[in-house]
Design an enzyme around this catalytic site. Structure first.
Site, short mmCIF file in Angstrom:
data_model
loop_
_atom_site.label_atom_id
_atom_site.label_comp_id
_atom_site.label_asym_id
_atom_site.label_seq_id
_atom_site.Cartn_x
_atom_site.Cartn_y
_atom_site.Cartn_z
N SER A 79 -10.47 -0.70 3.79
CA SER A 79 -9.74 -0.98 5.03
C SER A 79 -9.13 0.32 5.53
CB SER A 79 -8.59 -1.96 4.77
OG SER A 79 -9.07 -3.20 4.35
N ARG A 107 0.82 -1.23 0.00
CA ARG A 107 0.00 0.00 0.00
C ARG A 107 0.86 1.28 0.00
NH1 ARG A 107 -3.00 -3.80 -0.70
NH2 ARG A 107 -5.05 -4.09 0.29
N GLU A 117 -4.20 3.13 6.82
CA GLU A 117 -3.95 2.99 5.38
C GLU A 117 -4.48 4.24 4.67
OE1 GLU A 117 -5.16 -0.69 3.18
OE2 GLU A 117 -6.20 0.73 1.88
C1 LIG Z 1 -15.40 -0.82 -0.63
C2 LIG Z 1 -13.91 -0.61 -0.80
C3 LIG Z 1 -13.08 -1.70 -1.08
C4 LIG Z 1 -11.72 -1.51 -1.24
N1 LIG Z 1 -10.95 -2.60 -1.51
C5 LIG Z 1 -9.63 -2.44 -1.70
C6 LIG Z 1 -8.79 -3.56 -1.96
O1 LIG Z 1 -9.23 -4.70 -2.03
N2 LIG Z 1 -7.49 -3.33 -2.13
C7 LIG Z 1 -6.93 -2.09 -2.05
O2 LIG Z 1 -5.71 -1.95 -2.24
N3 LIG Z 1 -7.70 -1.02 -1.79
C8 LIG Z 1 -9.02 -1.16 -1.61
N4 LIG Z 1 -9.80 -0.08 -1.32
C9 LIG Z 1 -9.18 1.25 -1.15
C10 LIG Z 1 -9.12 2.10 -2.44
O3 LIG Z 1 -10.14 1.72 -3.35
C11 LIG Z 1 -7.77 1.98 -3.13
O4 LIG Z 1 -6.72 2.42 -2.29
C12 LIG Z 1 -7.72 2.79 -4.43
O5 LIG Z 1 -6.53 2.47 -5.11
C13 LIG Z 1 -7.77 4.30 -4.21
O6 LIG Z 1 -7.99 4.92 -5.46
P1 LIG Z 1 -8.77 6.33 -5.59
O7 LIG Z 1 -8.80 6.69 -7.03
O8 LIG Z 1 -10.07 6.27 -4.90
O9 LIG Z 1 -7.76 7.27 -4.82
P2 LIG Z 1 -8.11 8.45 -3.80
O10 LIG Z 1 -8.68 7.89 -2.56
O11 LIG Z 1 -8.89 9.51 -4.49
O12 LIG Z 1 -6.64 8.99 -3.52
C14 LIG Z 1 -5.69 8.21 -2.82
C15 LIG Z 1 -4.33 8.89 -3.00
O13 LIG Z 1 -3.92 8.73 -4.35
C16 LIG Z 1 -3.57 9.99 -4.91
N5 LIG Z 1 -3.90 9.96 -6.33
C17 LIG Z 1 -5.11 9.72 -6.90
N6 LIG Z 1 -5.01 9.76 -8.25
C18 LIG Z 1 -3.72 10.05 -8.53
C19 LIG Z 1 -3.00 10.24 -9.75
N7 LIG Z 1 -3.58 10.19 -10.95
N8 LIG Z 1 -1.67 10.53 -9.66
C20 LIG Z 1 -1.05 10.62 -8.45
N9 LIG Z 1 -1.68 10.46 -7.27
C21 LIG Z 1 -3.00 10.16 -7.32
C22 LIG Z 1 -4.40 11.00 -4.13
O14 LIG Z 1 -3.78 12.28 -4.15
C23 LIG Z 1 -4.41 10.41 -2.73
O15 LIG Z 1 -3.29 10.81 -1.99
C24 LIG Z 1 -11.17 -0.23 -1.13
C25 LIG Z 1 -11.99 0.88 -0.86
C26 LIG Z 1 -13.35 0.68 -0.69
C27 LIG Z 1 -14.22 1.87 -0.43
C1 LIG Z 2 -10.22 -3.38 1.40
C2 LIG Z 2 -8.92 -3.29 1.24
O1 LIG Z 2 -8.11 -4.38 0.95
C3 LIG Z 2 -8.33 -5.59 1.65
C4 LIG Z 2 -8.57 -6.69 0.62
O2 LIG Z 2 -9.75 -6.42 -0.12
C5 LIG Z 2 -8.72 -8.02 1.36
C6 LIG Z 2 -8.78 -9.19 0.39
O3 LIG Z 2 -7.54 -9.38 -0.23
O4 LIG Z 2 -7.57 -8.25 2.21
C7 LIG Z 2 -7.27 -7.22 3.16
O5 LIG Z 2 -8.35 -7.04 4.08
P1 LIG Z 2 -8.33 -7.84 5.45
O6 LIG Z 2 -6.95 -7.92 6.00
O7 LIG Z 2 -9.38 -7.28 6.33
O8 LIG Z 2 -8.73 -9.28 4.93
P2 LIG Z 2 -9.99 -10.20 5.23
O9 LIG Z 2 -9.72 -11.46 4.47
O10 LIG Z 2 -11.26 -9.49 4.98
O11 LIG Z 2 -9.86 -10.49 6.80
C8 LIG Z 2 -8.66 -11.03 7.35
C9 LIG Z 2 -8.98 -11.87 8.57
O12 LIG Z 2 -9.62 -11.08 9.58
C10 LIG Z 2 -10.81 -11.70 10.00
N1 LIG Z 2 -11.83 -10.71 10.33
C11 LIG Z 2 -12.15 -9.75 9.40
C12 LIG Z 2 -13.14 -8.84 9.68
C13 LIG Z 2 -13.80 -8.91 10.92
O13 LIG Z 2 -14.72 -8.13 11.24
N2 LIG Z 2 -13.44 -9.86 11.82
C14 LIG Z 2 -12.45 -10.76 11.55
O14 LIG Z 2 -12.13 -11.61 12.38
C15 LIG Z 2 -11.24 -12.59 8.83
O15 LIG Z 2 -12.05 -13.64 9.24
C16 LIG Z 2 -9.90 -13.04 8.27
O16 LIG Z 2 -9.45 -14.16 8.96
C17 LIG Z 2 -7.08 -5.92 2.46
N3 LIG Z 2 -6.83 -4.90 3.43
C18 LIG Z 2 -5.60 -4.64 3.87
C19 LIG Z 2 -5.47 -3.54 4.86
O17 LIG Z 2 -4.58 -5.22 3.48
C20 LIG Z 2 -8.19 -2.02 1.32
O18 LIG Z 2 -6.96 -2.03 1.28
O19 LIG Z 2 -8.86 -0.97 1.45
#
Ligand SMILES: Cc1cc2nc3c(=O)[nH]c(=O)nc-3n(C[C@H](O)[C@H](O)[C@H](O)COP(=O)(O)OP(=O)(O)OC[C@H]3O[C@@H](n4cnc5c(N)ncnc54)[C@H](O)[C@@H]3O)c2cc1C
Ligand SMILES: C=C(O[C@H]1[C@H](O)[C@@H](CO)O[C@H](OP(=O)(O)OP(=O)(O)OC[C@H]2O[C@@H](n3ccc(=O)[nH]c3=O)[C@H](O)[C@@H]2O)[C@@H]1NC(C)=O)C(=O)O
Ligand SMILES: NC(=O)C1=CN([C@@H]2O[C@H](COP(=O)(O)OP(=O)(O)OC[C@H]3O[C@@H](n4cnc5c(N)ncnc54)[C@H](OP(=O)(O)O)[C@@H]3O)[C@@H](O)[C@H]2O)C=CC1
Length: 307
Positions: free
Chosen positions: A230, A180, A300
């Site tokens: 997250s 990240r 994060e």
């Molecule tokens: C429901 C949900 C699920 C998610 N699941 C995941 C997941 O599984 N894995 C994961 O890694 N993340 C996850 N995220 C977090 C998020 O979607 C990611 O971090 C995503 O990459 C952020 O992109 P954004 O365009 O929304 O960036 P923003 O939140 O708008 O910005 C984040 C940062 O990036 C910078 N930035 C944005 N665009 C540019 C650009 N073009 N050039 C330079 N800098 C830029 C911004 O200035 C800011 O500092 C999740 C979020 C939600 C709400």
């Molecule tokens: C959503 C994000 O990314 C997510 C990504 O979608 C998922 C799947 O790969 O794995 C990460 O979540 P996470 O660490 O919570 O993964 P999960 O698989 O959902 O949970 C991990 C463990 O925690 C336990 N868990 C989770 C939630 C909860 O309320 N209670 C609990 O006990 C789950 O049962 C599991 O054993 C990423 N988050 C980070 C910080 O690394 C994000 O970065 O914004």
């Protein structure tokens, strides 16, 4: 910092750079954020092409005002006092195309759409991104990842604008991608485009992976409410969600923001939360987990702007 909203000199300069409909003054940012949180930007600009991006950067340098970039606001909290200076969105940069076995996506396109395009083109390697609700630019900045995949594994190169307003093409290694993290904030790069190196695959196999990951995500994550995903990174040796759940914090909140009852690693904007509510919940979670388990939860999500 004082508001620059009534600075018609800057407004006029921005309108000289791009067309009138691409420049707004005193614009609410919550409407552009997946989190649905945040105050106003003094100036909100959506440039139409690379030259306009370069000129906006140069203008901010010349007049010495802050410059902030937004993606889809899915990993970003903007405080209720908003952001001084110029805020830029690349939402007009949305094209996605195939070249050889690569997908080339402009930075304002959604990474979900890049993943979908890869599926349509029968290319494998972007399945992990099928449910990440950010832009391509935000995904590079964060080295977004899920279910064992991450941007680092498939990014070949990126086109960026640097702090001086120059356009550069960088290899993936030059972005120094980690869990990240990237060096994009330190270098001040604006990502314009990304090239993902993929491999030819089988449509049904790629689709099966996408369907499986979508099912996993829908069953675990609270996708029905605005949030920033997250909130905390995985602390070494732990899962943030489990620590928060075991601290008894699910359903606890401030104002309209609360720790999700579905996934404790998420804080949801359940009912018109303010950024202040949301940040208070973050602090409450960090303090409680530290007290109960002695673990420091590292955020994060990014927090920007003024109270
Ligand atoms: C429901 C949900 C699920 C998610 N699941 C995941 C997941 O599984 N894995 C994961 O890694 N993340 C996850 N995220 C977090 C998020 O979607 C990611 O971090 C995503 O990459 C952020 O992109 P954004 O365009 O929304 O960036 P923003 O939140 O708008 O910005 C984040 C940062 O990036 C910078 N930035 C944005 N665009 C540019 C650009 N073009 N050039 C330079 N800098 C830029 C911004 O200035 C800011 O500092 C999740 C979020 C939600 C709400
Ligand atoms: C959503 C994000 O990314 C997510 C990504 O979608 C998922 C799947 O790969 O794995 C990460 O979540 P996470 O660490 O919570 O993964 P999960 O698989 O959902 O949970 C991990 C463990 O925690 C336990 N868990 C989770 C939630 C909860 O309320 N209670 C609990 O006990 C789950 O049962 C599991 O054993 C990423 N988050 C980070 C910080 O690394 C994000 O970065 O914004
Ligand atoms: N954020 C939230 O509050 C929640 C959203 N959802 C759902 O999640 C999905 C995604 O939500 P969210 O990201 O907020 O909103 P959207 O993805 O629907 O749109 C966000 C912004 O992105 C722009 N946009 C539209 N199409 C594209 C594209 N192809 N590439 C790049 N940008 C585009 C739009 O700008 P413009 O209008 O200028 O075209 C819009 O303002 C939606 O189905 C939504 O219903 C679910 C729960 C909460």
């Amino acid at each position: 910092m004082i508001k620059l909203v009534n600075n018609h000199h800057i407004y006029k300069k921005l309108r000289d750079i791009t067309s009138e409909e691409n420049v707004m003054m005193d614009e609410y940012l919550k409407n552009y954020m997946y989190t649905r949180l945040g105050g106003k930007a003094d100036f909100f600009v959506t440039p139409a092409n690379i030259e306009e991006v370069q000129q906006v950067v140069k203008l901010a340098n010349q007049v010495g005002i802050p410059f902030t970039l937004l993606g889809n606001g899915s990993n970003l909290i903007i405080r209720d006092g908003g952001i001084r200076g110029i805020v830029m969105s690349l939402k007009r940069f949305r094209s996605i195309r195939r070249e050889g076995n690569s997908i080339i996506a402009e930075s304002g396109a959604r990474i979900i759409d890049a993943s979908r395009k890869a599926l349509e083109e029968r290319l494998t390697g972007l399945e992990f991104a099928c449910g990440i609700p950010g832009t391509v630019g935000g995904a590079l900045f964060m080295n977004a990842g899920a279910y064992g995949g991450e941007v680092k594994n498939c990014l070949r190169s990126a086109v960026v604008v640097n702090r001086e307003g120059e356009v550069l093409t960088l290899s993936a290694d030059e972005l120094d991608l980690g869990y990240r993290t990237s060096n994009i904030p330190d270098k001040g790069y604006i990502v314009l485009e990304a090239t993902f190196d993929l491999k030819p695959g089988n449509y049904r196999e790629i689709k099966a992976v996408v369907d499986d990951l979508t099912h996993k995500r829908e069953s675990k994550q609270p996708l029905e409410y605005p949030s920033c995903g997250s909130v905390f990174k995985r602390p070494p040796g732990y899962f943030a969600g489990k620590l928060i759940q075991d601290s008894g914090l699910q359903g606890k909140g401030v104002g309209g923001a609360e720790v999700s009852t579905k996934h404790a690693g998420f804080i949801v904007n359940k009912d018109n939360a303010t950024a202040t509510d949301y940040i208070r919940v973050i602090t409450m979670v960090q303090e409680t987990v530290k007290e109960k388990f002695g673990v420091e939860l590292e955020r994060e999500v990014k927090i920007l702007g003024e109270d």
